[in-house]
Enzyme design. Sequence first.
Site, PDB file in Angstrom:
ATOM      1  N   ASN A   9     -74.972 -47.498 -17.191  1.00 13.05           N
ATOM      2  CA  ASN A   9     -75.510 -47.292 -18.540  1.00 13.05           C
ATOM      3  C   ASN A   9     -76.806 -46.490 -18.418  1.00 13.05           C
ATOM      4  OD1 ASN A   9     -76.585 -47.500 -21.098  1.00 13.05           O
ATOM      5  ND2 ASN A   9     -76.985 -49.701 -20.986  1.00 13.05           N
ATOM      6  N   TRP A  10     -76.720 -45.209 -18.732  1.00 15.98           N
ATOM      7  CA  TRP A  10     -77.897 -44.333 -18.562  1.00 15.98           C
ATOM      8  C   TRP A  10     -78.963 -44.585 -19.619  1.00 15.98           C
ATOM      9  CZ3 TRP A  10     -75.773 -38.705 -17.414  1.00 15.98           C
ATOM     10  CH2 TRP A  10     -75.014 -38.735 -16.233  1.00 15.98           C
ATOM     11  N   HIS A 101     -75.252 -54.245 -26.746  1.00 17.40           N
ATOM     12  CA  HIS A 101     -76.275 -54.301 -25.700  1.00 17.40           C
ATOM     13  C   HIS A 101     -77.517 -54.992 -26.260  1.00 17.40           C
ATOM     14  CE1 HIS A 101     -79.313 -53.115 -22.827  1.00 17.40           C
ATOM     15  NE2 HIS A 101     -78.324 -52.940 -21.973  1.00 17.40           N
ATOM     16  N   GLU A 103     -80.525 -54.348 -26.086  1.00 13.94           N
ATOM     17  CA  GLU A 103     -81.498 -53.441 -26.712  1.00 13.94           C
ATOM     18  C   GLU A 103     -81.072 -53.096 -28.135  1.00 13.94           C
ATOM     19  OE1 GLU A 103     -81.449 -50.569 -23.527  1.00 13.94           O
ATOM     20  OE2 GLU A 103     -82.375 -52.081 -22.237  1.00 13.94           O
ATOM     21  N   GLU A 173     -75.401 -60.168 -19.589  1.00 12.05           N
ATOM     22  CA  GLU A 173     -76.671 -59.556 -19.222  1.00 12.05           C
ATOM     23  C   GLU A 173     -77.825 -60.408 -19.734  1.00 12.05           C
ATOM     24  OE1 GLU A 173     -76.229 -55.034 -18.557  1.00 12.05           O
ATOM     25  OE2 GLU A 173     -76.510 -55.352 -20.677  1.00 12.05           O
ATOM     26  N   GLY A 179     -84.024 -54.601 -16.615  1.00  9.99           N
ATOM     27  CA  GLY A 179     -85.147 -53.689 -16.381  1.00  9.99           C
ATOM     28  C   GLY A 179     -86.396 -54.366 -15.846  1.00  9.99           C
ATOM     29  N   SER A 219     -80.959 -55.801 -13.668  1.00  9.90           N
ATOM     30  CA  SER A 219     -81.575 -55.533 -12.362  1.00  9.90           C
ATOM     31  C   SER A 219     -80.601 -55.657 -11.204  1.00  9.90           C
ATOM     32  CB  SER A 219     -82.802 -56.435 -12.148  1.00  9.90           C
ATOM     33  OG  SER A 219     -83.783 -56.145 -13.121  1.00  9.90           O
ATOM     34  N   GLY A 240     -78.112 -50.417 -15.173  1.00  3.54           N
ATOM     35  CA  GLY A 240     -79.017 -49.534 -15.893  1.00  3.54           C
ATOM     36  C   GLY A 240     -79.762 -48.632 -14.921  1.00  3.54           C
ATOM     37  N   GLY A 241     -80.967 -49.015 -14.574  1.00  3.21           N
ATOM     38  CA  GLY A 241     -81.855 -48.188 -13.747  1.00  3.21           C
ATOM     39  C   GLY A 241     -81.190 -47.619 -12.501  1.00  3.21           C
TER      40      GLY A 241
HETATM   41  P1  PGA Z   1     -80.988 -52.637 -15.605  1.00  2.00           P
HETATM   42  O1  PGA Z   1     -80.245 -52.547 -17.005  1.00  2.00           O
HETATM   43  O2  PGA Z   1     -79.923 -52.516 -14.534  1.00  2.00           O
HETATM   44  O3  PGA Z   1     -81.942 -51.482 -15.585  1.00  2.00           O
HETATM   45  O4  PGA Z   1     -81.669 -53.963 -15.547  1.00  2.00           O
HETATM   46  C1  PGA Z   1     -78.981 -53.124 -17.203  1.00  2.00           C
HETATM   47  C2  PGA Z   1     -78.517 -52.893 -18.618  1.00  2.00           C
HETATM   48  O5  PGA Z   1     -79.361 -52.907 -19.537  1.00  2.00           O
HETATM   49  O6  PGA Z   1     -77.320 -52.680 -18.872  1.00  2.00           O
END
Ligand code: PGA
Length: 256
Positions: A9-10, A101, A103, A173, A179, A219, A240-241
């Site tokens: 997931n960019w 998600h 966010e 998640e 993050g 993470s 993510g990252g």
């Molecule tokens: P992260 O994000 O790997 O940077 O913790 C995961 C995500 O939000 O899908």
Amino acid sequence: MRTKIVAGNWKMNKTFEEGIQLVKEIQQSLQVNPINANENIKVIISPPFVFLKPINDLLANSSFIYTAAQNCYSEEKGAFTGEVSAQMIQSVGAKYVIIGHSERRAYFNETDALLAKKINLALANNLFPIYCCGERLEERNANTYFDVVKKQINDGLFHLSAEAFSKVVIAYEPVWAIGTGLNATPQQAQEMHQFIRNVVKEKYGKQIADNTTILYGGSCNAKNAKELFANPDVDGGLIGGASLIANDFVQIIHSF
Ligand code: PGA
């Protein structure tokens, strides 16, 4: 054997050129060092909407790498300036869409009821939804995390028929892990994934529960993926990252 997935997931990162470069690096690396063909592994890349079509075209010859949108709108079409529909996503060749998600839930006030509508539109347009769930830190600390996740799954997904549900991928998640560099321990992940599988089993039966792919996100990186994926109910990750760096992402793909 249920499908294993590593999905990147960019979020809102990369220019077009950088994104194309990243995909090319991932492809090259997987050519030099291929995944185990016996494992039923799928790789998903989820760039911003505007890169979906060109990245999808770049991946046209790949038998196991797909694209996902990071979101879709909750209405079919019409006067919703700035929004992108499930049908549009499907029409550029993407196969998956991330829905719910944390966010989106936190910054855009997306509720389970709204997400249920998005799930329906995704399925109606032949997209596989990746439905995200997970508790916040205060819910983990208050020991309500099982209830929170059960409610998200119940309210977002359990209106579906068994046939429709069998197309859904679930991503657990925990919000406190996203993050932050603080991943759930393999024990915490396994405990929740097993719980989710049981919740699915109660609703749809053992066969569907056994076939549901449940991803861990938060993470997850090249160092901890092996330990996380080694758990019987963890079927891969939503990354993510670490999905923004080709070497790290490919190492995660090789962590099964
Ligand atoms: P992260 O994000 O790997 O940077 O913790 C995961 C995500 O939000 O899908």
